[in-house]
Design a protein around this motif. Sequence first.
Motif, PDB file in Angstrom:
ATOM      1  N   ASP A  10      42.532  76.509  47.034  1.00 29.17           N
ATOM      2  CA  ASP A  10      43.143  76.952  45.784  1.00 29.17           C
ATOM      3  C   ASP A  10      43.745  78.348  46.016  1.00 29.17           C
ATOM      4  O   ASP A  10      43.361  79.044  46.968  1.00 29.17           O
ATOM      5  CB  ASP A  10      42.015  77.006  44.741  1.00 29.17           C
ATOM      6  N   GLY A  12      45.047  80.707  42.907  1.00 27.92           N
ATOM      7  CA  GLY A  12      44.667  81.579  41.788  1.00 27.92           C
ATOM      8  C   GLY A  12      43.155  81.648  41.622  1.00 27.92           C
ATOM      9  O   GLY A  12      42.488  80.632  41.479  1.00 27.92           O
ATOM     10  N   GLY A  13      42.606  82.835  41.689  1.00 24.64           N
ATOM     11  CA  GLY A  13      41.160  82.993  41.543  1.00 24.64           C
ATOM     12  C   GLY A  13      40.424  82.939  42.862  1.00 24.64           C
ATOM     13  O   GLY A  13      39.215  83.172  42.907  1.00 24.64           O
ATOM     14  N   ASN A  18      44.444  85.156  39.117  1.00 29.72           N
ATOM     15  CA  ASN A  18      45.100  84.043  38.437  1.00 29.72           C
ATOM     16  C   ASN A  18      46.464  84.450  37.902  1.00 29.72           C
ATOM     17  O   ASN A  18      46.671  85.590  37.504  1.00 29.72           O
ATOM     18  CB  ASN A  18      44.214  83.521  37.308  1.00 29.72           C
ATOM     19  N   ASP A 168      37.724  75.989  45.807  1.00 30.73           N
ATOM     20  CA  ASP A 168      38.333  76.267  44.488  1.00 30.73           C
ATOM     21  C   ASP A 168      37.326  77.087  43.697  1.00 30.73           C
ATOM     22  O   ASP A 168      36.121  77.021  43.931  1.00 30.73           O
ATOM     23  CB  ASP A 168      38.633  74.941  43.764  1.00 30.73           C
ATOM     24  N   ASP A 169      37.825  77.860  42.730  1.00 30.72           N
ATOM     25  CA  ASP A 169      36.893  78.653  41.910  1.00 30.72           C
ATOM     26  C   ASP A 169      36.386  77.868  40.700  1.00 30.72           C
ATOM     27  O   ASP A 169      35.492  78.330  40.001  1.00 30.72           O
ATOM     28  CB  ASP A 169      37.535  79.987  41.468  1.00 30.72           C
TER      29      ASP A 169
HETATM   30 MG   LIG Z   1      41.748  78.752  40.730  1.00 25.17          MG
END
Ligand SMILES: [Mg+2]
Length: 204
Positions: A10, A12-13, A18, A168-169
């Motif tokens: 991922d 963003g984050g 983000n 991923d977050d």
């Molecule tokens: Mg994310």
Amino acid sequence: MPKITAVFCDVGGVLLTNGLDHGERAALVEKFSLDSKDFEGRHQMLSAAMDDAAWDLDEYLDRTIFYRPQSFRKQEAREFIYSLSQPLPGSLAVIARVAAAGTVFMATLNNESRELKPAPHRNVLASANIFPSSSVRAIWGISKPHAEIYRLALDLSQRQPQECVFIDDRSLNLEGARRLGLHTIQFLNAAQMESDLKTLGLEF
Ligand SMILES: [Mg+2]
């Protein structure tokens, strides 16, 4: 355990802050004194109706904010949105070391539109040569947590799920990948991500 040969990540984050998540949209509302209900309603409807890989920022701003006269220019909104997205140096450094080790295929799996990421930050990823295969989302126009994006990542990389790890977050995004049999890491911080990658047998 099968050897890990592909890392999907991922953005963003995990690697950058983000792009236009709820916190960033609240900052935009505050900065330009927007009507929050109106802006958020338009954002949600656009998100539901459009494939955001196809958005450009101009059109997004036209449809959420500049569909009526405003006291500020579109360029100011654009610059503010770009300023909200910042690199996360700790996790970028870990991922750059994984890339430098040269033992795994790497690609991003992200939902953000290309346009919503400022060019300088996309260049951070490109210039480190971390993700030569770029974003599955931006090219193919499907989004997490839809199972199809993980299937596509497997097809494109020609990997079996048990050879892959997805970072991923958000737990919802990880669930779809896990159901297909990929290893998953929920990103909390750079040190934990590094430790979890090493637990899976990656050497870097
Ligand atoms: Mg994310």
